[in-house]
Design an enzyme around this catalytic site. Structure first.
Site, PDB file in Angstrom:
ATOM      1  N   ASP A 179      51.293  54.496  50.210  1.00 26.13           N
ATOM      2  CA  ASP A 179      50.027  55.010  49.682  1.00 26.13           C
ATOM      3  C   ASP A 179      50.238  55.548  48.274  1.00 26.13           C
ATOM      4  O   ASP A 179      50.750  56.644  48.095  1.00 26.13           O
ATOM      5  CB  ASP A 179      49.550  56.124  50.638  1.00 26.13           C
ATOM      6  CG  ASP A 179      48.310  56.841  50.141  1.00 26.13           C
ATOM      7  OD1 ASP A 179      47.574  56.263  49.319  1.00 26.13           O
ATOM      8  OD2 ASP A 179      48.078  57.972  50.608  1.00 26.13           O
ATOM      9  N   ASP A 186      45.543  59.228  49.220  1.00 27.29           N
ATOM     10  CA  ASP A 186      44.375  59.529  50.063  1.00 27.29           C
ATOM     11  C   ASP A 186      44.694  59.423  51.557  1.00 27.29           C
ATOM     12  O   ASP A 186      43.817  59.588  52.401  1.00 27.29           O
ATOM     13  CB  ASP A 186      43.186  58.629  49.690  1.00 27.29           C
ATOM     14  CG  ASP A 186      43.460  57.154  49.992  1.00 27.29           C
ATOM     15  OD1 ASP A 186      44.589  56.823  50.417  1.00 27.29           O
ATOM     16  OD2 ASP A 186      42.548  56.327  49.797  1.00 27.29           O
ATOM     17  N   ASP A 191      47.819  51.403  50.199  1.00 27.60           N
ATOM     18  CA  ASP A 191      47.044  50.604  49.250  1.00 27.60           C
ATOM     19  C   ASP A 191      47.942  49.568  48.565  1.00 27.60           C
ATOM     20  O   ASP A 191      49.164  49.561  48.759  1.00 27.60           O
ATOM     21  CB  ASP A 191      46.340  51.505  48.223  1.00 27.60           C
ATOM     22  CG  ASP A 191      47.267  52.559  47.648  1.00 27.60           C
ATOM     23  OD1 ASP A 191      48.428  52.220  47.356  1.00 27.60           O
ATOM     24  OD2 ASP A 191      46.836  53.729  47.513  1.00 27.60           O
ATOM     25  N   ASP A 248      43.480  34.666  62.009  1.00 29.16           N
ATOM     26  CA  ASP A 248      43.165  35.605  63.081  1.00 29.16           C
ATOM     27  C   ASP A 248      42.395  34.916  64.211  1.00 29.16           C
ATOM     28  O   ASP A 248      41.461  34.155  63.955  1.00 29.16           O
ATOM     29  CB  ASP A 248      42.296  36.714  62.462  1.00 29.16           C
ATOM     30  CG  ASP A 248      42.106  37.899  63.374  1.00 29.16           C
ATOM     31  OD1 ASP A 248      43.100  38.570  63.669  1.00 29.16           O
ATOM     32  OD2 ASP A 248      40.953  38.152  63.781  1.00 29.16           O
ATOM     33  N   GLU A 266      47.296  32.662  64.879  1.00 39.63           N
ATOM     34  CA  GLU A 266      47.362  33.719  65.885  1.00 39.63           C
ATOM     35  C   GLU A 266      46.548  33.201  67.060  1.00 39.63           C
ATOM     36  O   GLU A 266      45.318  33.293  67.086  1.00 39.63           O
ATOM     37  CB  GLU A 266      46.756  35.033  65.390  1.00 39.63           C
ATOM     38  CG  GLU A 266      46.995  36.147  66.400  1.00 39.63           C
ATOM     39  CD  GLU A 266      45.827  37.103  66.653  1.00 39.63           C
ATOM     40  OE1 GLU A 266      46.069  38.173  67.217  1.00 39.63           O
ATOM     41  OE2 GLU A 266      44.673  36.777  66.324  1.00 39.63           O
TER      42      GLU A 266
HETATM   43  C1  GLC Z   1      43.463  39.842  66.034  1.00 37.92           C
HETATM   44  C2  GLC Z   1      44.088  40.947  65.232  1.00 37.92           C
HETATM   45  C3  GLC Z   1      43.631  42.255  65.799  1.00 37.92           C
HETATM   46  C4  GLC Z   1      42.128  42.333  65.704  1.00 37.92           C
HETATM   47  C5  GLC Z   1      41.478  41.145  66.383  1.00 37.92           C
HETATM   48  C6  GLC Z   1      40.046  41.022  66.009  1.00 37.92           C
HETATM   49  O1  GLC Z   1      43.936  39.773  67.297  1.00 37.92           O
HETATM   50  O2  GLC Z   1      45.471  40.815  65.209  1.00 37.92           O
HETATM   51  O3  GLC Z   1      44.226  43.344  65.156  1.00 37.92           O
HETATM   52  O4  GLC Z   1      41.676  43.516  66.284  1.00 37.92           O
HETATM   53  O5  GLC Z   1      42.081  39.945  66.009  1.00 37.92           O
HETATM   54  O6  GLC Z   1      39.921  40.589  64.692  1.00 37.92           O
END
Ligand code: GLC
Length: 556
Positions: free
Chosen positions: A31, A35, A39, A217, A279
């Site tokens: 950071d 704050d 960042d 994601d 993912e």
């Molecule tokens: C994925 C991310 C997670 C998030 C979810 C919704 O699994 O890794 O952190 O909450 O998607 O976007």
């Protein structure tokens, strides 16, 4: 045989096939402005840590403008930077510095849903049912005489119904919208060509700015089964298929693959080797491998490995199945033990095998055995980093950070905690800011004492400064392992089980002249005569590998 260098025997392979990618969780890394939230300038200033560690790339969890209802996985604008994290110029500085240090930069892309604050969703709420604005999301009429019941039985991953009723433009209760996650994260409708066009443009926006790839994601969630058929099972982030083997109508549908083929064509039109990483919480590995077929993504996280209990037989089964499935499609396997969604492996492994918690631990829950957890975590990592393919490291695991299990309810921010009334403890415990220097306030996370989640006092001795140059520290273990992995090009290796040593609760394999032993049994394991220790997760005892220890040996 002496050390082999990458260039001697490995034909020039694209960087990502054996890459070690380090996940930065921007809220909690460093950071600069004090704050209490990390960042981009903070990250840039600390990038030398990653170069010294010896990783190949950094993956940044989302830094786009966002109300932060789900820590940035709720994106309000895909072409900007959240002011709390900095500016586009700060991002460009980060990227330039990373490239200067030889580190590639992977962005996080969140295509399953936007934030409710996204311009599109605001327009959708203001528009009438059936309008093109609503057609970008999944709006449906409710059931029941007045439409007061949700359109179907789907549950949110974070608890509760996956539907929220929106007000009609005149303020009366109106249609419902789908959100597989929080109600502030409406799902996009990927059967709409406009959504495809928008994301292709977003990809180009960042590719034009030199990013080296995207972690995608919820890559298994974008396409929903036609007609949204009933599915009244509880949802978990971790389940891509039901225990019965039936595939849920919201996960791993055939249509997602066409999207990744489109994106691959976009990435391939750029120079360099830009990558897509899935993912996708899907099983078995054959299903996961479909995301990394030659014309789709480059890598997919191996969550089966992350979830495997600390038993040799189960680890071996996952490794064999992973390698076999990936070989069929010609993609490298990946290996991962921790991330921002799961209990850190230094704590997860401090529970009896098979009883590992996956989603959060609270102060009143059974607590992990910290010493055992760390010992096993170090062994797990040393073993993992010798496996062929790519590997992921989550910030702080190189310090041996445990899950913070004692966070009081009032500081917890994960929507999963609130949506389940605290039943799901949530993921805050693996997101506590990193300790850099032990004696500074906030342990050097920021210039002052502010930290968005409290750091435990014991973390002073786990800081980067406290471990640097200290023989036997977890940080030096990671550095040593990553240097040797590179020197021996282990990511390009071919795993061959050592039939003599493997068995019971022991795993041993050979790869590129290195013998790797993981001992989960109660008895020490003696390496063959002449094997020279290269790296040990703990200490050898009379030359043998003791319980819960991994070691690499050179076979000269
Ligand atoms: C994925 C991310 C997670 C998030 C979810 C919704 O699994 O890794 O952190 O909450 O998607 O976007």
């Amino acid at each position: 045989m002496g050390p082999v260098s990458d260039t001697d025997t490995v034909p020039a392979a694209p960087w990502w096939r054996d890459a070690v990618i380090y996940q930065v969780y921007p809220r909690s890394f460093a950071d600069a402005d004090g704050d209490g939230l990390g960042d981009l300038p903070g990250i840039t200033a600390r990038l030398t840590h990653l170069a010294d560690l010896g990783v190949d790339a950094v993956w940044l969890s989302p830094v786009y403008p966002s109300p932060q209802k789900d820590a940035g996985y709720d994106v309000a604008d895909y072409r900007g930077i959240e002011p709390v994290f900095g500016t586009l110029a700060d991002f460009e500085a980060l990227s330039a510095r990373a490239h200067e240090l030889g580190l590639r930069v992977v962005m996080d892309l969140v295509p399953n849903h936007t934030s409710a604050d996204h311009a599109w969703f605001r327009q959708a709420l203001a528009a009438a049912p059936g309008s093109p604005e609503r057609a970008r999301y999944v709006f449906r009429d409710g059931r029941g005489p007045d439409g007061e019941l949700p359109p179907n039985s789907w549950r949110s991953v974070f608890g509760g119904s996956a539907w929220t009723r929106a007000a009609a433009p005149d303020g009366t209760p109106g249609q419902w919208y789908l959100h597989l996650f929080d109600s502030s994260q409406p799902d996009l409708d990927w059967s709409n060509p406009e959504v495809h066009a928008e994301f292709e443009d977003v990809l180009r926006f960042w590719l034009d700015r030199g990013v080296d790839g995207f972690r995608v994601d919820v890559a298994h969630g974008l396409v929903k089964a036609e007609g949204l058929p009933e599915w009244d099972h509880d949802q978990e982030l971790l389940n891509g298929s039901a225990a019965s083997g039936e595939r849920p109508p919201m996960w791993d549908q055939e249509g997602v693959h066409e999207i990744y083929r489109e994106w691959r064509r976009v990435l391939d039109s750029y120079d360099g080797e830009r990558i897509l990483v899935a993912e996708a919480w899907v099983t078995p590995p054959e299903r996961l491998a479909r995301y990394v077929r030659g014309d789709e993504m480059h890598q997919a996280f191996n969550f089966d490995y992350l979830r495997a209990p600390w038993r040799a037989g189960e680890l071996k089964r996952v490794i064999d199945a992973t390698l076999a499935a990936h070989e069929v499609v010609g993609a490298p396997a990946t290996w991962v033990l921790s991330n921002h969604d799961v209990v850190r492996h230094a704590s997860r492994l401090g529970y009896p095998a098979g009883g590992e918690p996956t989603s959060g631990v609270g102060p009143d829950d059974p607590q992990p055995d910290a010493e055992l957890g760390l010992r096993r975590a170090r062994a797990a990592t040393v073993f993992m980093l010798a496996l062929p393919g790519g590997a992921y490291v989550y910030q702080g695991e190189e310090l041996g950070l445990p899950e913070v299990t004692t966070l009081p309810a009032e500081v917890r921010q994960d929507p999963a905690f609130a949506r389940t009334g605290g039943e799901d403890r949530g993921r805050d415990g693996c997101r506590v800011p990193i300790p850099w220097e032990g004696d500074a306030p906030s342990y050097g996370f920021g210039p002052g004492s502010a930290s968005w989640l409290p750091q435990p006092p014991e973390w002073a001795r786990l800081s980067v400064a406290a471990q640097t140059g200290v023989a036997g520290s977890t940080l030096e273990l990671y550095r040593g392992a990553l240097a040797l992995r590179r020197e021996h090009a282990l990511g390009h290796g071919e795993l061959e089980w050592d039939a003599g040593l493997t068995g019971g609760d022991v795993l041993a394999f050979r790869t590129r002249g290195v013998l790797v032993v993981l001992n989960l049994s109660a008895e020490p394991v003696a390496p063959p005569a002449g094997a020279r220790p290269l790296l040990v997760s703990g200490e050898l005892v009379d030359g043998s590998v003791p319980t819960d220890t991994a070691a690499w040996f050179a076979l000269d």
